[in-house]
Every structure is written in structure tokens, then in C-alpha cells.
Design a protein around this motif. Structure first.
Motif, PDB file in Angstrom:
ATOM      1  N   THR A  44       0.851  -1.137   0.224  1.00  0.00           N
ATOM      2  CA  THR A  44       0.199   0.118  -0.160  1.00  0.00           C
ATOM      3  C   THR A  44       0.880   1.265  -0.073  1.00  0.00           C
ATOM      4  OG1 THR A  44      -1.795  -1.078   1.026  1.00  0.00           O
ATOM      5  CG2 THR A  44      -1.868   1.073   1.188  1.00  0.00           C
ATOM      6  N   VAL A  45       0.500   2.383  -0.901  1.00  0.00           N
ATOM      7  CA  VAL A  45       1.243   3.470  -0.856  1.00  0.00           C
ATOM      8  C   VAL A  45       0.437   4.688  -0.303  1.00  0.00           C
ATOM      9  CG1 VAL A  45       2.703   2.602  -2.889  1.00  0.00           C
ATOM     10  CG2 VAL A  45       0.286   4.019  -3.135  1.00  0.00           C
ATOM     11  N   GLU A  46      -0.431   4.281   0.316  1.00  0.00           N
ATOM     12  CA  GLU A  46      -1.092   5.430   1.248  1.00  0.00           C
ATOM     13  C   GLU A  46      -0.642   5.866   2.478  1.00  0.00           C
ATOM     14  OE1 GLU A  46      -5.179   4.542   1.712  1.00  0.00           O
ATOM     15  OE2 GLU A  46      -5.876   4.581  -0.439  1.00  0.00           O
ATOM     16  N   LEU A  47      -0.175   7.030   2.508  1.00  0.00           N
ATOM     17  CA  LEU A  47       0.263   7.622   3.944  1.00  0.00           C
ATOM     18  C   LEU A  47      -0.523   7.324   5.316  1.00  0.00           C
ATOM     19  CD1 LEU A  47       2.993   8.971   4.859  1.00  0.00           C
ATOM     20  CD2 LEU A  47       1.755  10.883   4.882  1.00  0.00           C
ATOM     21  N   ARG A  48       0.009   6.547   6.207  1.00  0.00           N
ATOM     22  CA  ARG A  48      -0.844   6.064   7.346  1.00  0.00           C
ATOM     23  C   ARG A  48      -0.935   7.221   8.199  1.00  0.00           C
ATOM     24  NH1 ARG A  48       1.011   0.135   9.413  1.00  0.00           N
ATOM     25  NH2 ARG A  48       0.727  -1.025   7.187  1.00  0.00           N
ATOM     26  N   ASP A  49      -1.991   7.363   8.991  1.00  0.00           N
ATOM     27  CA  ASP A  49      -2.229   8.647   9.841  1.00  0.00           C
ATOM     28  C   ASP A  49      -1.003   8.941  10.833  1.00  0.00           C
ATOM     29  OD1 ASP A  49      -4.645   8.946   8.754  1.00  0.00           O
ATOM     30  OD2 ASP A  49      -5.586   7.812  10.328  1.00  0.00           O
TER      31      ASP A  49
ATOM     32  N   LEU B 194       5.037  12.195  11.243  1.00  0.00           N
ATOM     33  CA  LEU B 194       6.593  11.593  11.157  1.00  0.00           C
ATOM     34  C   LEU B 194       7.119  12.348   9.982  1.00  0.00           C
ATOM     35  CD1 LEU B 194       9.138  10.037  12.061  1.00  0.00           C
ATOM     36  CD2 LEU B 194       8.155   8.251  10.702  1.00  0.00           C
ATOM     37  N   LEU B 195       6.232  12.348   8.913  1.00  0.00           N
ATOM     38  CA  LEU B 195       6.740  12.951   7.589  1.00  0.00           C
ATOM     39  C   LEU B 195       6.764  14.459   7.689  1.00  0.00           C
ATOM     40  CD1 LEU B 195       7.633  12.962   4.497  1.00  0.00           C
ATOM     41  CD2 LEU B 195       4.906  13.180   4.079  1.00  0.00           C
ATOM     42  N   GLU B 196       5.846  15.013   8.349  1.00  0.00           N
ATOM     43  CA  GLU B 196       6.054  16.495   8.706  1.00  0.00           C
ATOM     44  C   GLU B 196       7.181  17.099   9.639  1.00  0.00           C
ATOM     45  OE1 GLU B 196       3.209  19.916  10.667  1.00  0.00           O
ATOM     46  OE2 GLU B 196       2.347  17.702  10.415  1.00  0.00           O
ATOM     47  N   ASP B 197       7.530  16.192  10.520  1.00  0.00           N
ATOM     48  CA  ASP B 197       8.558  16.272  11.233  1.00  0.00           C
ATOM     49  C   ASP B 197      10.019  16.202  10.320  1.00  0.00           C
ATOM     50  OD1 ASP B 197       7.230  16.787  13.615  1.00  0.00           O
ATOM     51  OD2 ASP B 197       7.551  14.742  14.409  1.00  0.00           O
ATOM     52  N   LEU B 198      10.095  15.134   9.444  1.00  0.00           N
ATOM     53  CA  LEU B 198      11.233  15.176   8.578  1.00  0.00           C
ATOM     54  C   LEU B 198      11.391  16.438   7.745  1.00  0.00           C
ATOM     55  CD1 LEU B 198      12.395  12.135   6.685  1.00  0.00           C
ATOM     56  CD2 LEU B 198      11.967  14.307   5.237  1.00  0.00           C
TER      57      LEU B 198
ATOM     58  N   GLU C  38      14.718   0.949   5.765  1.00  0.00           N
ATOM     59  CA  GLU C  38      15.874  -0.115   5.734  1.00  0.00           C
ATOM     60  C   GLU C  38      15.317  -1.510   6.095  1.00  0.00           C
ATOM     61  OE1 GLU C  38      20.480  -0.871   6.993  1.00  0.00           O
ATOM     62  OE2 GLU C  38      19.109   0.557   8.175  1.00  0.00           O
ATOM     63  N   GLU C  39      14.207  -1.135   7.244  1.00  0.00           N
ATOM     64  CA  GLU C  39      13.677  -2.683   7.679  1.00  0.00           C
ATOM     65  C   GLU C  39      12.512  -2.955   6.879  1.00  0.00           C
ATOM     66  OE1 GLU C  39      15.044  -4.218  10.008  1.00  0.00           O
ATOM     67  OE2 GLU C  39      16.697  -3.137  10.276  1.00  0.00           O
ATOM     68  N   ARG C  40      12.130  -2.051   5.963  1.00  0.00           N
ATOM     69  CA  ARG C  40      11.052  -2.377   4.985  1.00  0.00           C
ATOM     70  C   ARG C  40       9.688  -2.642   5.929  1.00  0.00           C
ATOM     71  NH1 ARG C  40      13.024   0.269   1.271  1.00  0.00           N
ATOM     72  NH2 ARG C  40      12.885  -0.730  -0.767  1.00  0.00           N
ATOM     73  N   GLU C  41       9.606  -1.748   6.935  1.00  0.00           N
ATOM     74  CA  GLU C  41       8.348  -2.033   8.072  1.00  0.00           C
ATOM     75  C   GLU C  41       7.211  -1.557   7.375  1.00  0.00           C
ATOM     76  OE1 GLU C  41       9.248   0.551  11.297  1.00  0.00           O
ATOM     77  OE2 GLU C  41      10.930  -0.537  11.818  1.00  0.00           O
ATOM     78  N   PRO C  42       6.067  -2.297   7.659  1.00  0.00           N
ATOM     79  CA  PRO C  42       4.725  -1.934   7.167  1.00  0.00           C
ATOM     80  C   PRO C  42       4.327  -0.304   6.998  1.00  0.00           C
ATOM     81  CG  PRO C  42       4.388  -3.640   8.547  1.00  0.00           C
ATOM     82  CD  PRO C  42       6.010  -3.174   8.710  1.00  0.00           C
ATOM     83  N   GLY C  43       4.018   0.066   5.953  1.00  0.00           N
ATOM     84  CA  GLY C  43       3.736   1.532   5.639  1.00  0.00           C
ATOM     85  C   GLY C  43       4.978   2.231   5.196  1.00  0.00           C
TER      86      GLY C  43
ATOM     87  N   ALA D  37       5.329   9.533  -0.565  1.00  0.00           N
ATOM     88  CA  ALA D  37       5.147  10.961  -0.077  1.00  0.00           C
ATOM     89  C   ALA D  37       6.225  11.840  -0.287  1.00  0.00           C
ATOM     90  CB  ALA D  37       4.622  10.926   1.445  1.00  0.00           C
ATOM     91  N   LEU D  38       7.387  11.261  -0.029  1.00  0.00           N
ATOM     92  CA  LEU D  38       8.685  11.837  -0.322  1.00  0.00           C
ATOM     93  C   LEU D  38       9.110  12.467  -1.534  1.00  0.00           C
ATOM     94  CD1 LEU D  38      11.315   9.730   1.919  1.00  0.00           C
ATOM     95  CD2 LEU D  38      10.214  11.811   2.717  1.00  0.00           C
ATOM     96  N   TYR D  39       8.414  11.737  -2.678  1.00  0.00           N
ATOM     97  CA  TYR D  39       8.851  12.179  -3.963  1.00  0.00           C
ATOM     98  C   TYR D  39       8.489  13.659  -4.461  1.00  0.00           C
ATOM     99  CZ  TYR D  39      10.265   7.687  -6.119  1.00  0.00           C
ATOM    100  OH  TYR D  39      11.032   6.630  -6.528  1.00  0.00           O
ATOM    101  N   ASP D  40       7.518  14.060  -4.033  1.00  0.00           N
ATOM    102  CA  ASP D  40       7.190  15.605  -3.973  1.00  0.00           C
ATOM    103  C   ASP D  40       8.198  16.736  -3.579  1.00  0.00           C
ATOM    104  OD1 ASP D  40       4.916  14.902  -5.544  1.00  0.00           O
ATOM    105  OD2 ASP D  40       3.627  15.111  -4.083  1.00  0.00           O
ATOM    106  N   HIS D  41       8.977  16.262  -2.856  1.00  0.00           N
ATOM    107  CA  HIS D  41      10.070  17.008  -1.955  1.00  0.00           C
ATOM    108  C   HIS D  41      11.339  16.685  -2.643  1.00  0.00           C
ATOM    109  CE1 HIS D  41       6.790  18.305   0.392  1.00  0.00           C
ATOM    110  NE2 HIS D  41       6.311  17.054   0.671  1.00  0.00           N
TER     111      HIS D  41
END
Length: 397
Positions: A23-28, A33-37, A53-58, A65-69
Motif C-alpha cells: 500500500t502506498v497510502e500514507l498512514r495517519d 513523522l513525515l511533517e517532522d522530517l 531499511e527494515e521495510r516496515e509496514p507502511g 510522499a517523499l517524492y514531491d520533495h
């Protein structure tokens, strides 16, 4: 529960989990976390790279979401044989970039542990010149068995550093021979390092390694044999000019020449056939082409590092002004799509195999002459093909 039903239920559970991972949808929870980054929180950056690196779920939602930045960082790959001094040179490069005000991200790809899959050398201190500098973010990552030392996780980590706002991202690879061409898929500029000696290091450079270099570096240029190594590299680049009608580094076709060196670490001296800055030439169509440079450095003392950064800057300028940067990144995206599709289709097939009792059960059927490998492969893949055909039919409708 035992028997086929148990296997089918277990397979369905695994399939559901794997489908969630795709799934490529950003979890709540990940949105914060993305905003903090994006706001410059280094702890958030570290957490995102760990998730990647760990390929964790999500994690796919985060990367999507990073691509646009992304797209603003200069991404530089540093590759070469073990012992060439890549780590020391990357350390000095990071310090020099910081001296001029750039922020730096470093991804050091280490061999994978056969036991844990983690980076064998991941806990070593390799950035001694930059300890305590929050504007140098260093991360050691496992090659995860990928030839060339790069994996999708590494490429995604570079995206995180780019989105974070790092001006320069340096990738140091394992140094596993010809397979180092994998670095091309992630780096905009590639520096190939060799060390002086008997000349064997230069002579044993595989064609693939020779072809990917945008800049060639003889490190430890204060050692005996440095002048010979520099001369041999120049000769090899000249051979590229005569034998390869296409291929200017890893960025496209072009006329190749070697940089003139008056001494180890000297800057490129323009020749009459070169462009104004001494780094570009033009083909018959009038398009500007990049001429790979050959430089000498002494990483321990920093000799030649400024000249090397100047070469990186010149190559970055060339990529932007010639339009090659856009073409390079388009090719990279195409390869990324192929890699992801192959991985996902393979995962779907693996799930289908598990639902049928596992690969050993299928092999037993072949051994008993109840089936053959081709028929079983078709049985596994045909449903995927049918689904895709149905989707195409809906789109056409």
C-alpha cells in the motif's frame, strides 16, 4: 487446524500482510513523522530511514510522499576497490562541503552480515572530521545481498535525505568489482577511485566500472606509482574516446578525452577541442558532452579535495544545462518501476506458491510426474495475467 485448509488460511494471512505492505497510502501516524522530517527534525529523518531499511509496514507510503520533495540534492556516488580510501575521502569531502556552507547526507553501503542481514561495519566510526556536526547526517546501511552494494532501501534513503533538504548526498559503495555499476541507478555523478601500486588496480578495472565514471580519482597520490596510475587512467579514458561512439560517463553518448594533469591533484587543463570550462565537448549535433576528468587526491591530508569538488560541481552544471539530468532521472524512474513491479509480481507468485503447500510440495508433484515445472508456472502466473487483462479491458471500456 491441519491439512490443506490450514495451509490455505496461513497463506491468506501472509498474503494479506504482504498486500498491506504494498500500500502506498500514507498512514495517519506516519503523516506526523513525515511533517517532522520535512521541518528539519534529524530524529524523524533517522526514524524514516530505519523504517525504509527494515521495510516496515507502511514504508511505501512514506517513500511515496517523499517524492514531491525530492530533486534538489546533488547525489554523488563514490565507488572503487576495497582499500582505495573511499571512507577517508568521503569524510574529507563532507568536511569540505560543510566549509562552504552546504549540508551533507552520507549513505555508506556496507557488506551484509550472513547472520543478521545488517551492515557488517555499520558501527564503525568513519566520519571523524564531522563528529558533532548536525548538518552532516551519516548512515551506514546493509547491501542486503545486492551486487554492487546498492539496494532499493539505499535509493529510498537517498530520497529521504534529499527531501529533508540536504544539499549534497554522498553514497559510498562496497567496492565489489564490476557489479558497482548499480551505483549509477542512484547517483547523478559517479567518482571511481583507484590507488597507486603496481598498476594492477587500474588494469583490472572492468569495462563496466570504466564506463560509469564521470570523474576518475587516484587516491593516495603521494605514494609511489601514483603517476603511473594517473597515466594509465588517462590512457584508458582515451581508449573510451576511440572505441566507444556513445557513452559519456553513465549519462549518455559523447566524445571522451582525459584531463591533463601536471601533478597529482591538479585541475583539468583545457585543450583546444574542449569547451570554455575545459570539461565539455560537442558532438556532430552540437550537443554539449561531458569529458571525464582524471584527478589525484590524498584523502588523509585533504590534498586535491577542492579540485575534486570543483569537478563534481562542473558535472552537475553540465547535467542541468544540457538537459541530461532530466533524461538521467527519467531512466532511473523507469528502472525503479521495473524493479518494483518485478519484486511485487514475485511476491504475489510466492504467496500463490505458499497457498499451494509451498515450493517443496510443488517439486514433489513434479518428482511424482503429476505435473511439470512449465505447467505449474503457468498455473501460478495465469491468474495474475488474467487480472491484468481484465483491468486493461475496463480501462479501454
Amino acid at each position: 487446524m491441519e491439512g490443506p485448509d490450514a495451509n490455505e488460511e496461513a497463506g491468506s494471512t501472509r498474503a494479506g500482510a504482504d498486500a498491506s505492505d504494498r500500500t502506498v497510502e500514507l498512514r495517519d501516524g506516519d503523516a506526523e513523522l513525515l511533517e517532522d522530517l520535512l521541518s528539519g527534525d534529524h530524529r524523524a529523518l533517522a526514524r524514516v530511514i530505519t523504517r525504509i531499511e527494515e521495510r516496515e509496514p507502511g514504508y511505501r507510503g512514506l517513500v511515496s510522499a517523499l517524492y514531491d520533495h525530492t530533486g534538489d540534492a546533488d547525489v554523488i556516488g563514490v565507488t572503487g576497490a576495497p582499500g582505495a580510501g573511499k571512507s577517508t575521502l568521503v569524510d574529507k569531502l563532507a568536511a569540505a562541503y560543510r566549509d562552504r556552507g552546504d549540508t551533507v547526507g552520507v549513505v555508506a553501503v556496507d557488506p551484509s552480515s550472513p547472520y543478521t542481514g545488517g551492515a557488517v561495519l555499520g558501527d564503525r566510526i568513519r566520519m571523524a572530521s564531522n563528529v558533532g556536526d548536525m548538518d552532516v547526517f551519516f548512515r551506514s546501511m546493509s547491501a542486503r545481498g545486492q551486487l554492487g552494494g546498492l539496494s532499493m532501501a539505499t535509493a529510498d534513503a537517498v530520497k529521504a535525505l534529499d527531501a529533508f533538504g540536504k544539499d549534497v548526498v554522498l553514497i559510498e559503495t562496497v567496492g565489489a568489482g564490476q557489479s558497482e555499476v548499480d551505483v549509477v541507478r542512484t547517483a547523478d555523478t559517479v567518482a571511481v577511485l583507484v590507488q597507486p601500486g603496481s598498476g594492477d588496480d587500474v588494469q583490472t578495472l572492468k569495462a563496466g566500472i570504466l564506463e560509469i565514471g564521470d570523474v576518475f580519482v587516484v587516491n593516495k597520490a603521494d605514494m609511489d606509482g601514483a603517476e603511473r596510475a594517473l597515466a594509465e587512467l588517462e590512457e584508458m579514458v582515451h581508449r573510451r574516446e576511440g572505441s566507444d561512439a556513445g557513452g559519456g560517463g553513465h549519462h549518455g553518448a559523447g566524445h571522451h578525452g582525459a584531463a591533463a594533469l601536471d601533478a597529482p591533484g591538479a585541475a583539468h587543463v583545457p585543450e583546444p577541442s574542449d569547451g570554455v570550462d575545459g570539461t565539455d565537448t560537442a558532438d556532430d549535433t552540437g550537443q554539449s558532452e561531458w569529458t571525464p576528468e582524471v584527478l589525484g587526491t590524498v584523502a588523509k591530508t585533504g590534498q586535491g579535495v577542492d579540485e575534486l569538488i570543483a569537478a563534481f560541481d562542473a558535472h552537475a552544471t553540465h547535467l542541468r544545462e544540457s538537459g541530461e539530468l532530466t533524461r538521467t532521472r527519467r531512466r532511473r524512474y523507469a528502472e525503479e518501476i521495473r524493479t518494483l513491479v518485478r519484486a511485487d509480481v514475485g511476491a504475489l507468485a510466492s504467496e500463490a506458491i505458499e497457498r499451494r503447500g509451498g515450493i517443496d510440495a510443488l517439486a514433489d508433484r513434479v518428482s511424482r510426474r503429476e505435473a511439470n515445472p512449465y505447467g505449474l508456472a503457468a498455473e501460478l502466473v495465469d491468474p495474475i495475467a488474467t487480472c491484468l487483462e481484465d483491468l486493461d479491458g475496463r480501462d479501454d471500456g
